[in-house]
Motif scaffolding. Structure first.
Motif, PDB file in Angstrom:
ATOM      1  N   PHE A 151       1.192  -1.246   0.067  1.00 60.32           N
ATOM      2  CA  PHE A 151       0.035  -0.581  -0.558  1.00 60.32           C
ATOM      3  C   PHE A 151       1.248   1.534  -0.211  1.00 60.32           C
ATOM      4  O   PHE A 151       1.760   1.611   0.747  1.00 60.32           O
ATOM      5  N   GLN A 152       0.643   1.764  -0.400  1.00 54.74           N
ATOM      6  CA  GLN A 152       1.657   3.526  -1.024  1.00 54.74           C
ATOM      7  C   GLN A 152       0.740   4.451   0.452  1.00 54.74           C
ATOM      8  O   GLN A 152      -0.947   3.698   0.135  1.00 54.74           O
ATOM      9  N   THR A 153       1.098   5.345   0.577  1.00 50.74           N
ATOM     10  CA  THR A 153       0.763   6.037   1.744  1.00 50.74           C
ATOM     11  C   THR A 153       1.138   7.266   1.028  1.00 50.74           C
ATOM     12  O   THR A 153       2.029   7.511   1.074  1.00 50.74           O
ATOM     13  N   MET A 185      -5.184   9.559   6.677  1.00 47.97           N
ATOM     14  CA  MET A 185      -4.234   8.678   5.114  1.00 47.97           C
ATOM     15  C   MET A 185      -4.782   8.455   4.063  1.00 47.97           C
ATOM     16  O   MET A 185      -5.599   8.879   4.071  1.00 47.97           O
ATOM     17  N   ALA A 186      -4.394   8.374   2.863  1.00 45.13           N
ATOM     18  CA  ALA A 186      -3.967   8.681   2.120  1.00 45.13           C
ATOM     19  C   ALA A 186      -3.488   7.308   1.781  1.00 45.13           C
ATOM     20  O   ALA A 186      -2.250   6.926   1.810  1.00 45.13           O
ATOM     21  N   VAL A 187      -4.422   5.903   1.363  1.00 39.94           N
ATOM     22  CA  VAL A 187      -3.901   4.703   0.893  1.00 39.94           C
ATOM     23  C   VAL A 187      -4.322   4.482  -0.554  1.00 39.94           C
ATOM     24  O   VAL A 187      -5.576   5.357  -1.205  1.00 39.94           O
ATOM     25  N   SER A 188      -3.690   3.833  -1.490  1.00 38.95           N
ATOM     26  CA  SER A 188      -4.046   3.191  -2.429  1.00 38.95           C
ATOM     27  C   SER A 188      -3.055   1.491  -2.673  1.00 38.95           C
ATOM     28  O   SER A 188      -1.643   2.103  -2.052  1.00 38.95           O
ATOM     29  N   THR A 205       0.477  -4.830  -9.407  1.00 38.85           N
ATOM     30  CA  THR A 205      -1.187  -4.158  -9.738  1.00 38.85           C
ATOM     31  C   THR A 205      -1.296  -4.150  -9.213  1.00 38.85           C
ATOM     32  O   THR A 205      -1.804  -3.984  -8.032  1.00 38.85           O
ATOM     33  N   GLN A 206      -2.468  -2.755  -9.959  1.00 41.54           N
ATOM     34  CA  GLN A 206      -2.881  -1.712  -7.966  1.00 41.54           C
ATOM     35  C   GLN A 206      -4.301  -2.112  -8.473  1.00 41.54           C
ATOM     36  O   GLN A 206      -5.205  -2.139  -9.203  1.00 41.54           O
ATOM     37  N   TYR A 207      -4.651  -2.085  -7.490  1.00 41.30           N
ATOM     38  CA  TYR A 207      -5.920  -2.854  -7.457  1.00 41.30           C
ATOM     39  C   TYR A 207      -7.269  -1.405  -8.448  1.00 41.30           C
ATOM     40  O   TYR A 207      -7.039   0.277  -8.098  1.00 41.30           O
ATOM     41  N   LYS A 208      -8.284  -1.712  -8.539  1.00 47.27           N
ATOM     42  CA  LYS A 208      -9.113  -1.144  -9.323  1.00 47.27           C
ATOM     43  C   LYS A 208     -10.356  -0.943  -8.766  1.00 47.27           C
ATOM     44  O   LYS A 208     -11.019  -2.254  -8.432  1.00 47.27           O
ATOM     45  N   LEU A 248      -8.074   2.438  -7.219  1.00 49.25           N
ATOM     46  CA  LEU A 248      -8.188   2.780  -6.082  1.00 49.25           C
ATOM     47  C   LEU A 248      -7.683   3.374  -4.853  1.00 49.25           C
ATOM     48  O   LEU A 248      -5.992   3.212  -4.931  1.00 49.25           O
ATOM     49  N   ALA A 249      -8.295   4.480  -4.845  1.00 40.51           N
ATOM     50  CA  ALA A 249      -7.752   5.195  -3.389  1.00 40.51           C
ATOM     51  C   ALA A 249      -8.419   5.770  -2.331  1.00 40.51           C
ATOM     52  O   ALA A 249      -9.651   5.961  -2.992  1.00 40.51           O
ATOM     53  N   LYS A 250      -8.132   5.628  -1.190  1.00 44.03           N
ATOM     54  CA  LYS A 250      -9.397   6.676  -0.609  1.00 44.03           C
ATOM     55  C   LYS A 250      -8.724   7.104   0.569  1.00 44.03           C
ATOM     56  O   LYS A 250      -7.543   6.896   1.061  1.00 44.03           O
TER      57      LYS A 250
END
Ligand code: HEM
Lengths: 359, 574
Positions: B385-387, B413-416, B441-444, B451-453
């Motif tokens: 996870f990138q934050t 915090m923002a995560v992807s 692979t990045q989650y979509k 996907l990022a939140k």
């Protein structure tokens, strides 16, 4: 905003007003000095050119005789005849800026009185600043500058009080103080502020205060050295029997002799050198506490070291055949240039661990 | 004295002439006022032969002139290191610089300009300087010991030629004057003796030379302790999250540097736990966000099983344990995250230290779940996870993910998320703060966007298709420490203090000689002459001589004014 903070704002404001007022007073002192030099130029008392040829006999013994009662002569106190060291000219000091003119002297005295007043006002400004920030008034370059110039003036006034021949410094000093304050209030001004944690240390009091004192004293040594170089060339011209330019004739002839200026600069630099050594060592100890490395070749440290080595060079040169006189003087100028660069240049142009001090 | 015979006086050396004339002029009287090496001209080439050359070279190296040049070189040589980035200070800047200057960089590299203070040429300068220094001190010390044991030289013939001079005529006997002078000078702590009838030679201020030698020796002590410190020192860094501990063994360090003679078994056995890191910041006004206080509250124990003690490490106050010092270097935030697999089982829970990017602690980092995860289909995978984390979020719609205040006012915090292979076993060193997403692979989300939140504490981001979830549980702080052991420092400090003391002695004390001569003149009256000579011109010398003369004069007062001529001999009143 709480009450204490309001008081601090108030004090900071008072400090600013005092600093501006001191600039006004110093400006008056500046004009008084100019008047002193101007009136002095018209007076023809005690010119070096004439004096230069008179001195060869000075080495003969002299006895002061005082008649007492029935014609018995009693030597009051044996009179000392001095000779300058071989290798330097036997030239008496010039008469000073007023050049023997009474009017010039009056203006000179006014200038000094105004300088005293300016100093008191400025010192008040520094103290108010310290009270407003509730710490030593040298946490950023603005504070550093106002403290620096008040220390320089204080040192000058102290030398005057102990009757050293330093009145010739007046104009140069007041001019620089005005420049310094001008730059401080316009470019470097920082709102009064608390310190970042790295500066919370009693070493701030020790290290920075000695650094400021060293700077102020080195500055005076610098003025002495620079004037020495001019005056030395002027005397050399006279000794060769040439006619110096009108400016040299008018201004340089009123300065102390090259030998006196040189001695003045040497004494100041030599006296400050141990203090400067101490400043660097204190800085290293502080760095050791703050950053965990006593010596890390941070740009500020590096330039302090360079300044130290060049002043050591200068002191060495004065004991080295072939390097005395002008060559040593050039080293002293270079050393002071390093100091100034370390003060302004490194803070502004180079990013190091020291640059957080709020330019 | 008749002016016609005294030719030397009228042919004073001009300013261009060397001051050395001062000493040769006065013969033995002016000799040995210091132990400075004699200056020889470089042009006096040696006699043939290897020994001759070596001797010549050695004499040059230990001369004042070469010492001066080496000092000057040292100062000039130190300059580039302050202008060009140095690997010892900031590796990153060096890499940057090299990337930007592809022509200059290789040249600089060759010249060692990225590590000036350990470069060959810089070392050469100071090593030569210190060889010169030792080569200078040893003979000077011997010479000085010799001077201490010998007596001050007799007076020069013509005392009038000295920098300070006085004379008067008295009715006292020459012997009486001499004895009085001897007694007076001895009382004033001059080393005085009477080399000839009616003459006293004296000297004072040997502390000057002592101070000067002490200063130069102290410089050597300083250098040696500095160098030995470099050989035996050890220094390492460790990042600790609130509640975690450290014990001083090699394996615990994040990074570690040591001198070549360092012995890992000698690491002091202490340990500490970071109880809590406290950072406070200015809340209001134009300086909002300026740090006010950083404190690391720790519990530590000395030795292998010492008692627990409490301590506070601040920026300027390291903790001293077992001869090592623990410094607070930097700090940051470490969000606690929990990762669950598709079955809802928690497979990862940790505080993840993030790297602060700006003064408001906008932070970035990576969460790496290495093992324990199986996706919904049961396949083993790694998660990353990138934050981005901000302690004080500006608010929705107000700019991007940048913090507006370094304190925890509105943490977000923002995560992807990524899945696949983290590549940690590839052998290449990897930054803990960065995700290598080459084999991931990045989650979509359901619409096919990445996907990022943004998460508030306590909130959860679900991975798509029931692949699990990540929760932002809470926030801890971390502090990083430097643990260093510098064995040479007490000596260096002693050397530094000795250097200052020596300098003070050397620069504030005058070494000077005073001579007194009392001879019976032709008219039967005693003529007293006194003269003083110092190493460097000083205003004090004439003053001191005046003082001495006044004292002696009170014992041997002026004779009654027998001849009018005494009033101003040769009209030379000054
Ligand atoms: C590490 C480099 C050196 C530094 C920083 C240094 C510094 C100084 C300083 C500041 C002084 C002035 C003190 C005074 O005037 O009494 C001085 C004087 C002196 N130095 Fe050095 N020095 C160094 C190396 C050397 C070397 C290599 C020699 C030998 C050639 C030497 C010989 C002397 C002598 C003889 C004096 C006394 C001069 C006098 O009698 O006035 N120094 N040194």
């Amino acid at each position: 905003m709480n009450l204490a903070a309001a008081t601090n704002e108030n004090l900071a404001h008072i400090s600013n007003v005092l600093i501006y007022s001191s600039m006004a007073v110093y400006t008056l002192a500046f004009f008084a000095h100019i008047a002193e030099w101007t009136f002095g130029a018209r007076s023809k008392v005690g010119r070096t050119a004439a004096a230069l040829t008179e001195t060869a006999t000075a080495a003969a013994p002299a006895v002061q005789v005082k008649k007492q009662g029935g014609g018995t002569a009693v030597l009051d106190r044996p009179k000392i005849v001095t000779r300058s060291a071989a290798g330097s000219r036997d030239v008496p000091d010039g008469p000073g800026a007023a050049g023997g003119s009474e009017k010039g002297d009056l203006y000179g005295r006014m200038a000094i009185s105004l300088t005293v007043l300016g100093f008191l006002v400025e010192a008040g400004g520094v103290v108010a600043r310290a009270m407003s920030v509730q710490r030593a008034p040298w946490g950023n370059m603005y504070e550093f500058s106002i403290t620096f110039s008040s220390v320089a003036v204080a040192a000058y006034l102290i030398l005057l009080i102990v009757k050293k021949n330093v009145r010739w410094l007046g104009l140069a000093l007041v001019t620089t103080v005005l420049l310094d304050l001008g730059v401080a209030t316009t470019v470097l001004y920082t709102k009064s502020d608390q310190l970042v944690p790295a500066l919370h240390s009693y070493w701030l009091w020790i290290h920075v205060s000695t650094a400021i004192i060293c700077g102020a004293m080195f500055y005076m040594g610098f003025v002495g050295t620079a004037l020495y170089l001019f005056r030395d060339r002027y005397e050399a011209k006279l000794a060769r029997g040439e006619q110096p330019g009108a400016f040299a004739e008018s201004v340089l002839s009123r300065l102390p002799s090259a030998a006196s200026l040189d001695k003045f600069a040497y004494r100041i630099n030599a006296a400050v050198f141990p203090l400067w050594t101490f400043t660097i060592i204190a800085g290293a100890i502080w760095a050791g506490d703050a950053w965990g490395t006593y010596w890390g070749w941070d740009p500020k440290e590096t330039w302090s070291f360079i300044t130290w080595v060049v002043y050591a060079c200068y002191l060495h040169a004065r004991a080295t055949a072939g390097w005395k006189g002008r060559k040593a003087a050039y080293l002293a100028l270079f050393a002071f240039a390093c100091w100034i660069w370390n003060y302004y240049g490194v803070n502004i142009f180079i990013n190091g661990m020291h640059s957080y001090a709020g330019v | 004295m008749s002016k016609t015979t005294d030719t030397t006086d009228t042919t004073r050396p001009g300013p261009a002439a060397d001051g050395a004339a001062n000493e040769t002029d006065l013969g033995a009287a002016g000799a040995q006022l210091s132990t400075a090496p004699k200056e020889e001209s470089v042009s006096t080439l040696p006699a043939m032969g290897v020994i001759g050359w070596i001797r010549w070279f050695w004499r040059q190296l230990t001369s004042m002139r070469v010492a001066l040049l080496l000092l000057l070189l040292l100062s000039l040589g130190a300059i580039p290191g302050s202008l060009i980035p140095q690997t010892s200070i900031d590796e990153l800047k060096v890499t940057d610089f090299k990337a930007k200057h592809d022509v200059l960089a290789p040249v600089y590299d060759k010249l060692g300009l990225f590590h000036v203070y350990s470069s060959v040429w810089f070392s050469a300068i100071y090593i030569l300087l210190f060889i010169s220094l030792i080569g200078c001190i040893v003979p000077r010390t011997w010479q000085f010991v010799g001077q201490l044991r010998s007596r001050p030289p007799g007076a020069p013939k013509r005392l009038t030629r000295l920098p300070a001079y006085t004379t008067w005529r008295t009715e006292s006997e020459p012997e009486a004057v001499r004895d009085a002078a001897l007694a007076m000078l001895k009382k004033r702590r001059f080393r005085a003796h009477s080399p000839r009838d009616g003459e006293v030679a004296s000297e004072k201020g040997f502390l000057r030379e002592t101070g000067n030698l002490l200063f130069h020796i102290a410089l050597i002590v300083l250098l040696v302790s500095f160098a030995s410190g470099q050989l035996w020192k050890s220094e390492g860094g460790k990042l600790v999250v609130d509640g975690d501990g450290f014990s001083n063994t090699l394996t615990q360090y994040d990074d570690f540097k040591a001198g070549t003679l360092f012995d890992a078994n000698k690491l002091a056995p202490f340990s500490f736990t970071l109880d809590k890191f406290v950072g406070t910041y200015e809340k209001n006004g134009p300086n909002r966000g300026t740090p006010r206080k950083y404190e690391a509250h720790v519990t530590y124990s000395e030795g292998a099983n010492g008692k627990d003690k409490k301590g506070v490490i601040k920026v300027n106050t390291p903790l001293e344990v077992d001869g090592s010092k623990v410094y607070l270097v930097s700090h940051g935030y470490a969000p606690v995250v929990s990762v669950k697999d598709p079955k809802g089982k928690e497979i990862y829970r940790d505080a993840v230290p993030l790297l602060p990017l700006d003064s408001n602690a906008t932070s970035t980092g990576a969460i790496k779940v290495m093992d324990g995860y199986r996706d919904a289909a049961g396949k083993k995978e790694q998660l990353g996870f990138q934050t981005m984390f901000v302690p004080t979020y500006a608010g929705k719609g107000k700019g991007s993910m940048f913090s507006t205040y370094p304190g925890l006012d509105f943490p977000v915090m923002a995560v992807s998320g990524f899945h696949g292979d983290l590549g940690v076993n590839s052998g290449l060193p990897q930054s803990v703060y960065q995700l290598d997403s080459k084999h991931m692979t990045q989650y979509k989300d359901s619409k096919g966007n990445k996907l990022a939140k943004l998460l508030l504490p306590g909130e959860t981001m679900k991975l798509p298709h029931g692949e699990g979830s990540i929760q932002f549980v809470g926030i801890k702080q971390w502090a990083s420490f430097k643990i260093s052991h510098q064995p040479g420092t007490p000596f260096a400090l002693a050397g530094a203090l000795a250097a200052i003391a020596g300098l003070a002695g050397s620069l504030f004390i005058q070494r000077r000689r005073v001579w007194v001569r009392a001879v019976r003149g032709e008219d039967g009256v005693t003529v007293v002459e006194m003269a003083g000579l110092g190493r460097s011109e000083s205003a004090k010398l004439p003053e001191e001589l005046a003082d001495l003369a006044a004292t002696l004069h009170s014992v041997a007062p002026s004779a009654p004014d027998s001849a009018a001529s005494a009033e101003t001999p040769e009209g030379a009143e000054k």
